[in-house]
Design an enzyme around this catalytic site. Structure first.
Site, PDB file in Angstrom:
ATOM      1  N   HIS A 150      21.788 -12.314 -38.765  1.00 29.19           N
ATOM      2  CA  HIS A 150      21.148 -11.542 -37.689  1.00 29.19           C
ATOM      3  C   HIS A 150      19.692 -11.966 -37.448  1.00 29.19           C
ATOM      4  O   HIS A 150      18.915 -11.204 -36.897  1.00 29.19           O
ATOM      5  CB  HIS A 150      21.267 -10.039 -37.966  1.00 29.19           C
ATOM      6  CG  HIS A 150      20.494  -9.548 -39.170  1.00 29.19           C
ATOM      7  ND1 HIS A 150      20.943  -8.523 -39.965  1.00 29.19           N
ATOM      8  CD2 HIS A 150      19.319  -9.934 -39.705  1.00 29.19           C
ATOM      9  CE1 HIS A 150      20.057  -8.302 -40.933  1.00 29.19           C
ATOM     10  NE2 HIS A 150      19.060  -9.143 -40.789  1.00 29.19           N
ATOM     11  N   HIS A 169      13.806  -3.933 -39.776  1.00 26.10           N
ATOM     12  CA  HIS A 169      12.747  -4.762 -40.353  1.00 26.10           C
ATOM     13  C   HIS A 169      11.362  -4.298 -39.927  1.00 26.10           C
ATOM     14  O   HIS A 169      10.426  -5.088 -39.903  1.00 26.10           O
ATOM     15  CB  HIS A 169      12.921  -6.224 -39.934  1.00 26.10           C
ATOM     16  CG  HIS A 169      14.285  -6.805 -40.203  1.00 26.10           C
ATOM     17  ND1 HIS A 169      15.387  -6.475 -39.460  1.00 26.10           N
ATOM     18  CD2 HIS A 169      14.705  -7.686 -41.126  1.00 26.10           C
ATOM     19  CE1 HIS A 169      16.445  -7.150 -39.922  1.00 26.10           C
ATOM     20  NE2 HIS A 169      16.061  -7.879 -40.929  1.00 26.10           N
ATOM     21  N   HIS A 221      18.458 -16.716 -48.437  1.00 27.91           N
ATOM     22  CA  HIS A 221      17.154 -17.059 -47.866  1.00 27.91           C
ATOM     23  C   HIS A 221      16.043 -16.259 -48.526  1.00 27.91           C
ATOM     24  O   HIS A 221      16.236 -15.133 -48.942  1.00 27.91           O
ATOM     25  CB  HIS A 221      17.113 -16.912 -46.342  1.00 27.91           C
ATOM     26  CG  HIS A 221      17.208 -15.515 -45.783  1.00 27.91           C
ATOM     27  ND1 HIS A 221      18.294 -14.688 -45.969  1.00 27.91           N
ATOM     28  CD2 HIS A 221      16.345 -14.816 -45.000  1.00 27.91           C
ATOM     29  CE1 HIS A 221      18.102 -13.554 -45.316  1.00 27.91           C
ATOM     30  NE2 HIS A 221      16.928 -13.588 -44.726  1.00 27.91           N
ATOM     31  N   GLU A 269      20.273  -9.181 -48.428  1.00 26.79           N
ATOM     32  CA  GLU A 269      20.986  -8.575 -47.288  1.00 26.79           C
ATOM     33  C   GLU A 269      22.497  -8.709 -47.404  1.00 26.79           C
ATOM     34  O   GLU A 269      23.238  -7.943 -46.786  1.00 26.79           O
ATOM     35  CB  GLU A 269      20.527  -9.229 -45.974  1.00 26.79           C
ATOM     36  CG  GLU A 269      19.108  -8.855 -45.577  1.00 26.79           C
ATOM     37  CD  GLU A 269      18.662  -9.544 -44.290  1.00 26.79           C
ATOM     38  OE1 GLU A 269      17.642  -9.150 -43.746  1.00 26.79           O
ATOM     39  OE2 GLU A 269      19.340 -10.496 -43.830  1.00 26.79           O
TER      40      GLU A 269
HETATM   41 FE   LIG Z   1      17.277  -9.471 -41.831  1.00 23.85          FE
END
Ligand SMILES: [Fe+2]
Lengths: 133, 281
Positions: free
Chosen positions: B12, B59, B193, B240
């Site tokens: 996303h 976020h 990541h 995530e």
């Molecule tokens: Fe994210």
């Protein structure tokens, strides 16, 4: 008064955003959150120093914001998603910041990403069942 | 009766949103990544789900760090996208289904998942990028959506195990809704990541592929991973991936894989796409 120790504290070059950082970086992150509004971004751009003072940043935090010292911002409790909102004012994105954290160029940073992914399509073939494996 | 007809997963990240806004789908850097969504888009346009439950994390748009719910459910009839500080034009509002949302909230809380209920909820790239990846070819959003936000930003976070159980509870909640509706559950984010620190820029293809395999065939393995372990292997933002476990819990123990795709790097991440259904046999 002590902050709990965590297993993740030992991961090198990593600043897991937990209570300790959330607490010390609160004013800084609160200011970055305000940049979601365009009017606030304009006010900040017009006088960054005054805006930082308005949000009650520490002297160290304020200087790191003004100088675009991204690693220092992490040390001072900035969350990386909020740091991204600050980086915009230095004409930078998250990837540029990623490079800045380790003192390399954005090109070097992108090369690092490519290097780690090299040969991934062979791995997909080994695994089997991947589309365009 | 409402029914879960499929589970999807996707990245996303904002870079994907920017690429779609700039129509870079055929650009050499992006082509293989975007091509990997075409079979899923086709399937969606054939089966025409009525509603998507999108599991994502905010976020720093709707939730500031002053109040961070571990699980939050949108309970509105419409969800607005808004500027996250980058001055990018917002996507069109996404229609919700308040009645269905409140049913989910009642059922989930009865099953001991104490959701925060949100009657107003701005949705950020974590929600909008998946919507656009799967449905931007339509002039208007062809289905309703419900945001289910999981805190993956401010630790302590919930776990893969808990997300898996939430998925199981979500299935019960959906299946106890009296209206005939076809529902898809979308787990978003990941894969490996790390955006922050001197360790920024790690991608671990082997770990990503192992996660994909285990989520399909052995979700219990994934459920037993600690957040420390996931962050060490997949990076602090790679955590995530626990949100994929909500999707997995919402499906049957055995699943059919209709589509499986992986690409790396996409911006800073390894990017995986899955389309799963309950096993037919
Ligand atoms: Fe994210």
């Amino acid at each position: 008064m002590v902050w709990n120790r965590h297993e993740y504290d030992d991961i090198p070059g990593t600043y897991v955003f937990d209570g300790k950082r959330a607490n010390s970086g609160y004013a800084l992150n609160r200011m970055a959150f305000s940049f979601n509004s365009e009017a606030n971004r304009k006010e900040f751009a017009a006088d960054m120093d005054a805006y930082c003072r308005k949000y009650g940043l520490s002297d160290e935090q304020r200087e790191a914001v003004l100088n675009g010292e991204f690693l220092k911002l992490l040390h001072l409790g900035c969350n990386v998603y909020y740091l991204a909102k600050i980086a915009v004012f230095h004409g930078l994105n998250v990837q540029d910041a990623g490079a800045a954290f380790q003192g390399i160029t954005a090109d070097q940073f992108r090369q690092k990403l490519l290097d780690q992914s090299t040969g991934f399509q062979d791995r997909l073939q080994q695994e089997g069942g991947y589309w365009h494996g | 009766m409402a029914k879960i007809i499929g589970g999807l997963t996707t990245s996303h990240i904002p870079a994907v949103g920017n690429a779609m806004a700039s129509k870079l789908e055929q650009d050499p850097y992006w082509k293989r990544f975007f091509d990997g969504y075409e079979p899923v888009k086709q399937w969606l346009d054939e089966v025409k789900p009525d509603l998507a439950i999108i599991v994502y994390n905010d976020h720093g748009l709707n939730f500031f760090l002053d109040k961070v719910p571990t699980f939050a459910l949108g309970c509105a009839d419409s969800y607005q996208n808004a500027d996250e500080g980058w001055g990018i034009p917002a996507s069109a509002d996404v229609p919700g289904d308040a009645q269905f949302s409140w049913h989910l909230a009642e059922s989930l809380i009865r099953q001991e998942f104490d959701m925060t209920t949100c009657q107003e909820m701005l949705v950020d790239h974590g929600f909008m990028v998946p919507m656009n990846l799967f449905w931007r070819q339509h002039e208007h959003w062809p289905l309703k959506a419900i945001p289910l936000a999981v805190n993956t930003v401010q630790h302590p976070l919930t776990s893969a195990a808990r997300c898996y159980k939430l998925g199981k509870a979500l299935r019960k909640a959906v299946e106890s809704y009296p209206e005939d509706m076809k529902v898809v559950v979308i787990g978003t984010g990941g894969l490996s990541h790390q955006l922050q620190g001197e360790r920024a820029g790690i991608i671990d293809v082997d770990f990503d592929l192992k996660c994909i395999d285990k989520i399909i065939n052995d979700p219990q393995w994934m459920a037993e991973l600690s957040n420390d372990y996931i962050m060490e292997k997949a990076g602090t933002e790679g955590i995530e991936v626990i949100m994929w476990m909500v999707m997995r819990g919402a499906l049957a123990d055995k699943v059919d894989v209709l589509h499986k795709h992986y690409h790396a790097p996409i911006s800073n991440t390894g990017a995986g796409v899955l389309l799963l259904t309950d096993a037919q046999s």
